[in-house]
Design a protein around this motif. Structure first.
Motif, PDB file in Angstrom:
ATOM      1  N   MET A 128      32.115  47.421  40.237  1.00 15.47           N
ATOM      2  CA  MET A 128      32.148  46.050  40.471  1.00 15.47           C
ATOM      3  C   MET A 128      32.293  45.272  38.964  1.00 15.47           C
ATOM      4  SD  MET A 128      31.964  43.332  42.309  1.00 15.47           S
ATOM      5  CE  MET A 128      31.380  41.634  42.789  1.00 15.47           C
ATOM      6  N   GLY A 129      31.599  45.863  38.018  1.00 15.75           N
ATOM      7  CA  GLY A 129      31.831  45.065  36.826  1.00 15.75           C
ATOM      8  C   GLY A 129      33.355  45.416  36.118  1.00 15.75           C
ATOM      9  N   GLN A 130      33.815  46.494  36.300  1.00 20.11           N
ATOM     10  CA  GLN A 130      35.122  46.625  35.963  1.00 20.11           C
ATOM     11  C   GLN A 130      35.962  45.783  36.941  1.00 20.11           C
ATOM     12  OE1 GLN A 130      36.185  48.136  33.361  1.00 20.11           O
ATOM     13  NE2 GLN A 130      34.168  48.700  32.866  1.00 20.11           N
ATOM     14  N   LEU A 131      35.833  45.629  37.987  1.00 18.04           N
ATOM     15  CA  LEU A 131      36.885  44.931  39.028  1.00 18.04           C
ATOM     16  C   LEU A 131      36.719  43.429  38.509  1.00 18.04           C
ATOM     17  CD1 LEU A 131      36.227  46.356  42.345  1.00 18.04           C
ATOM     18  CD2 LEU A 131      38.312  46.520  41.068  1.00 18.04           C
ATOM     19  N   VAL A 132      35.476  42.709  38.274  1.00 16.27           N
ATOM     20  CA  VAL A 132      35.273  41.296  37.847  1.00 16.27           C
ATOM     21  C   VAL A 132      36.091  41.214  36.670  1.00 16.27           C
ATOM     22  CG1 VAL A 132      33.736  39.570  37.069  1.00 16.27           C
ATOM     23  CG2 VAL A 132      33.127  41.302  39.139  1.00 16.27           C
ATOM     24  N   THR A 140      46.214  38.415  39.570  1.00 18.94           N
ATOM     25  CA  THR A 140      47.341  38.252  40.686  1.00 18.94           C
ATOM     26  C   THR A 140      47.565  39.724  41.073  1.00 18.94           C
ATOM     27  OG1 THR A 140      49.181  38.807  38.787  1.00 18.94           O
ATOM     28  CG2 THR A 140      48.439  36.435  39.495  1.00 18.94           C
ATOM     29  N   ILE A 141      46.655  40.680  40.697  1.00 16.13           N
ATOM     30  CA  ILE A 141      46.753  41.981  41.100  1.00 16.13           C
ATOM     31  C   ILE A 141      46.205  42.008  42.367  1.00 16.13           C
ATOM     32  CG2 ILE A 141      46.236  44.428  40.785  1.00 16.13           C
ATOM     33  CD1 ILE A 141      46.319  43.884  37.617  1.00 16.13           C
ATOM     34  N   PRO A 142      46.845  42.523  43.657  1.00 12.07           N
ATOM     35  CA  PRO A 142      46.067  42.267  44.976  1.00 12.07           C
ATOM     36  C   PRO A 142      45.129  43.403  45.145  1.00 12.07           C
ATOM     37  CG  PRO A 142      48.441  43.155  45.013  1.00 12.07           C
ATOM     38  CD  PRO A 142      48.212  42.741  43.583  1.00 12.07           C
ATOM     39  N   SER A 143      45.192  44.563  44.561  1.00 10.97           N
ATOM     40  CA  SER A 143      44.300  45.635  44.778  1.00 10.97           C
ATOM     41  C   SER A 143      42.999  45.261  44.134  1.00 10.97           C
ATOM     42  CB  SER A 143      44.651  46.991  44.119  1.00 10.97           C
ATOM     43  OG  SER A 143      45.048  46.815  42.784  1.00 10.97           O
ATOM     44  N   ILE A 144      42.979  44.215  43.147  1.00  8.01           N
ATOM     45  CA  ILE A 144      41.554  43.893  42.575  1.00  8.01           C
ATOM     46  C   ILE A 144      40.973  43.208  43.717  1.00  8.01           C
ATOM     47  CG2 ILE A 144      40.370  42.437  40.938  1.00  8.01           C
ATOM     48  CD1 ILE A 144      42.728  43.029  39.061  1.00  8.01           C
ATOM     49  N   LEU A 148      37.357  44.226  45.692  1.00  6.02           N
ATOM     50  CA  LEU A 148      36.409  43.592  45.631  1.00  6.02           C
ATOM     51  C   LEU A 148      35.915  43.319  47.253  1.00  6.02           C
ATOM     52  CD1 LEU A 148      37.123  40.893  42.920  1.00  6.02           C
ATOM     53  CD2 LEU A 148      35.132  42.355  42.718  1.00  6.02           C
ATOM     54  N   GLY A 149      36.765  43.131  47.815  1.00  2.00           N
ATOM     55  CA  GLY A 149      36.362  42.910  49.300  1.00  2.00           C
ATOM     56  C   GLY A 149      35.607  44.194  50.004  1.00  2.00           C
ATOM     57  N   ASN A 150      36.121  45.242  49.269  1.00  2.47           N
ATOM     58  CA  ASN A 150      35.207  46.452  50.052  1.00  2.47           C
ATOM     59  C   ASN A 150      33.808  46.218  49.454  1.00  2.47           C
ATOM     60  OD1 ASN A 150      37.501  47.562  50.945  1.00  2.47           O
ATOM     61  ND2 ASN A 150      37.884  49.124  49.462  1.00  2.47           N
ATOM     62  N   TYR A 151      33.640  46.067  48.200  1.00  2.00           N
ATOM     63  CA  TYR A 151      32.267  45.766  47.553  1.00  2.00           C
ATOM     64  C   TYR A 151      31.566  44.801  48.291  1.00  2.00           C
ATOM     65  CZ  TYR A 151      28.501  45.485  44.272  1.00  2.00           C
ATOM     66  OH  TYR A 151      27.169  45.321  43.542  1.00  2.00           O
ATOM     67  N   PHE A 162      35.410  38.662  53.206  1.00  2.30           N
ATOM     68  CA  PHE A 162      36.659  37.726  53.992  1.00  2.30           C
ATOM     69  C   PHE A 162      37.543  37.288  53.189  1.00  2.30           C
ATOM     70  CE2 PHE A 162      33.289  37.044  57.401  1.00  2.30           C
ATOM     71  CZ  PHE A 162      32.972  38.269  57.880  1.00  2.30           C
ATOM     72  N   ILE A 163      37.106  36.276  52.141  1.00  6.65           N
ATOM     73  CA  ILE A 163      37.886  35.622  51.344  1.00  6.65           C
ATOM     74  C   ILE A 163      38.699  36.693  50.557  1.00  6.65           C
ATOM     75  CG2 ILE A 163      37.815  34.068  49.122  1.00  6.65           C
ATOM     76  CD1 ILE A 163      35.300  32.813  50.385  1.00  6.65           C
ATOM     77  N   CYS A 164      38.138  37.709  49.726  1.00  6.36           N
ATOM     78  CA  CYS A 164      38.799  38.642  49.234  1.00  6.36           C
ATOM     79  C   CYS A 164      40.027  39.330  49.703  1.00  6.36           C
ATOM     80  CB  CYS A 164      37.924  39.813  48.533  1.00  6.36           C
ATOM     81  SG  CYS A 164      36.944  38.896  46.970  1.00  6.36           S
ATOM     82  N   TYR A 165      39.827  39.736  51.100  1.00  2.78           N
ATOM     83  CA  TYR A 165      40.644  40.398  51.769  1.00  2.78           C
ATOM     84  C   TYR A 165      41.898  39.520  52.092  1.00  2.78           C
ATOM     85  CZ  TYR A 165      37.593  44.400  52.815  1.00  2.78           C
ATOM     86  OH  TYR A 165      36.729  45.543  52.529  1.00  2.78           O
ATOM     87  N   GLU A 166      41.523  38.294  52.412  1.00  4.27           N
ATOM     88  CA  GLU A 166      42.708  37.415  52.699  1.00  4.27           C
ATOM     89  C   GLU A 166      43.635  37.231  51.320  1.00  4.27           C
ATOM     90  OE1 GLU A 166      40.611  33.702  54.048  1.00  4.27           O
ATOM     91  OE2 GLU A 166      40.687  34.488  56.097  1.00  4.27           O
ATOM     92  N   LYS A 167      42.848  37.120  50.271  1.00  2.00           N
ATOM     93  CA  LYS A 167      43.623  36.891  48.963  1.00  2.00           C
ATOM     94  C   LYS A 167      44.371  38.165  48.806  1.00  2.00           C
ATOM     95  CE  LYS A 167      44.641  34.813  45.216  1.00  2.00           C
ATOM     96  NZ  LYS A 167      45.248  33.492  45.121  1.00  2.00           N
ATOM     97  N   ALA A 168      43.872  39.158  48.859  1.00  2.77           N
ATOM     98  CA  ALA A 168      44.758  40.490  48.747  1.00  2.77           C
ATOM     99  C   ALA A 168      45.755  40.377  49.681  1.00  2.77           C
ATOM    100  CB  ALA A 168      43.949  41.636  49.042  1.00  2.77           C
TER     101      ALA A 168
END
Length: 335
Positions: A128-132, A140-144, A148-151, A162-168
């Motif tokens: 989580m720390g690395q992703l943040v 703009t990197i969708p995999s981030i 984060l959505g997985n976490y 929900f918000i993170c998956y929609e952004k990806a």
């Protein structure tokens, strides 16, 4: 890493092993990372680290498979010793990622790759720390956003997932794993979905199936995805028996080996029991011979007996309350 390695290794090396075992859903639905541009020397360096990591993963995967074979003969390596060997084998990769991050702290893709490594090692807080930090560097990197959505899907708050998956998906609508992860999360957390999107339960199922449909359209040969789609029908009441059987038939056609095929046979049996097709259910159970399914087969056999002879049913917990109903505890699958 392979699904087997992610599932078993994550449980072996995680600090909280019971939690790791119960939270395989985000691990087995994929953790995507950004593509590597080999013309960029920094990315080339990162690719070498990832290649070495993959080589270590393949070797450890072999150890796990071999130990499973030994276990069947009563000669497996003790869990503590296997755990130590696994940690030692991945330590060079950990050091390589840490050194890379220290030398390239503003390189977001490096942090995404390291987060994926930490995820596989069961270090979710480190991930989580690395992703943040990666998101702060390059949002703009969708995999981030997917990761984060997985976490958040595992630890909450669920609305963040929900918000993170929609952004990806907004950033890359062509990546099937984003729809897959989002669909699974929608299915598992229906109450949160109803409240957040202001929809009813049937609309929640429709939303999950729509997301799965998008993922399947982009990745039509994915066995794991097809399994998740088929398992969605367990949550829909009353069960759409024909649709469920059709979905499992599609999944069976994508199975890679007999282990996966026998896992599907258990699902066929579960549905046929519920539909009252006891002869068909027994035939499916008879097709399951792998010892790894002994417990599930035994419980389904009891469920079949209880349905055929309701006058003999005791007050014990229902035999049909099986792990095959739950996506988080579906029959083990080979990669």
């Amino acid at each position: 890493m392979s699904n087997l390695l992610i599932g078993v290794l994550g449980a072996l090396v995680a600090t909280n092993q019971p939690a790791a075992l119960s939270n395989l859903i985000t691990q087995t639905t994929g953790v995507s990372i950004a593509a590597i541009d080999t013309n960029n020397p920094v990315q080339t360096e990162l690719q070498k680290i990832e290649d070495d990591d993959d080589a270590a993963a393949a070797e450890v995967d072999g150890w796990i498979r071999q130990n499973q074979e030994f276990a069947a003969k009563g000669a497996e390596i003790p869990a503590g010793e296997l755990n130590r060997r696994i940690r030692a084998r991945f330590e060079p990769s950990r050091k390589a990622y840490e050194d890379f991050i220290q030398r390239h702290p503003k390189y977001a893709q490096g942090r995404v790759a390291y987060a994926s490594f930490l995820h596989d090692m069961g270090d979710e807080e480190g991930e989580m720390g690395q992703l943040v930090k990666a998101r702060e560097i390059d949002p703009t990197i969708p995999s981030i956003w997917n990761n984060l959505g997985n976490y958040y899907g595992e630890h909450g708050p669920m609305t963040n997932a929900f918000i993170c998956y929609e952004k990806a998906i907004q950033l890359d609508p062509t990546e099937p794993v984003y729809y897959h992860n989002f669909g699974t999360t929608v299915f598992l957390y229906r109450k949160d979905v109803k409240e957040f999107y202001h929809i009813n339960e049937q609309q929640v199922f429709d939303k999950a199936l729509m997301l799965y449909s998008n993922s399947t359209r982009l990745d039509p040969t994915n066995f794991e995805l097809a399994s998740d789609v088929a398992m969605t029908y367990y949550g829909i009441k009353p069960l759409r028996t024909n649709d469920a059987l059709t979905s499992w038939t599609n999944t069976l056609g994508l199975a890679h080996d007999e282990i996966e095929r026998e896992g599907v046979y258990l699902h066929f049996a579960r549905i046929q029991i519920g539909a009252g097709n006891y002869t068909e259910a027994q035939a499916r159970l008879d097709s399951v011979t792998n010892s790894m399914y002994d417990d599930l087969k035994k419980r389904l056999t009891r469920s079949l007996h209880d349905h055929q002879h309701p006058e003999q049913v005791t007050n014990d917990p229902p035999a049909e309350a099986l792990a095959v109903e739950s996506k988080t505890n579906s029959p083990p699958r080979e990669p």
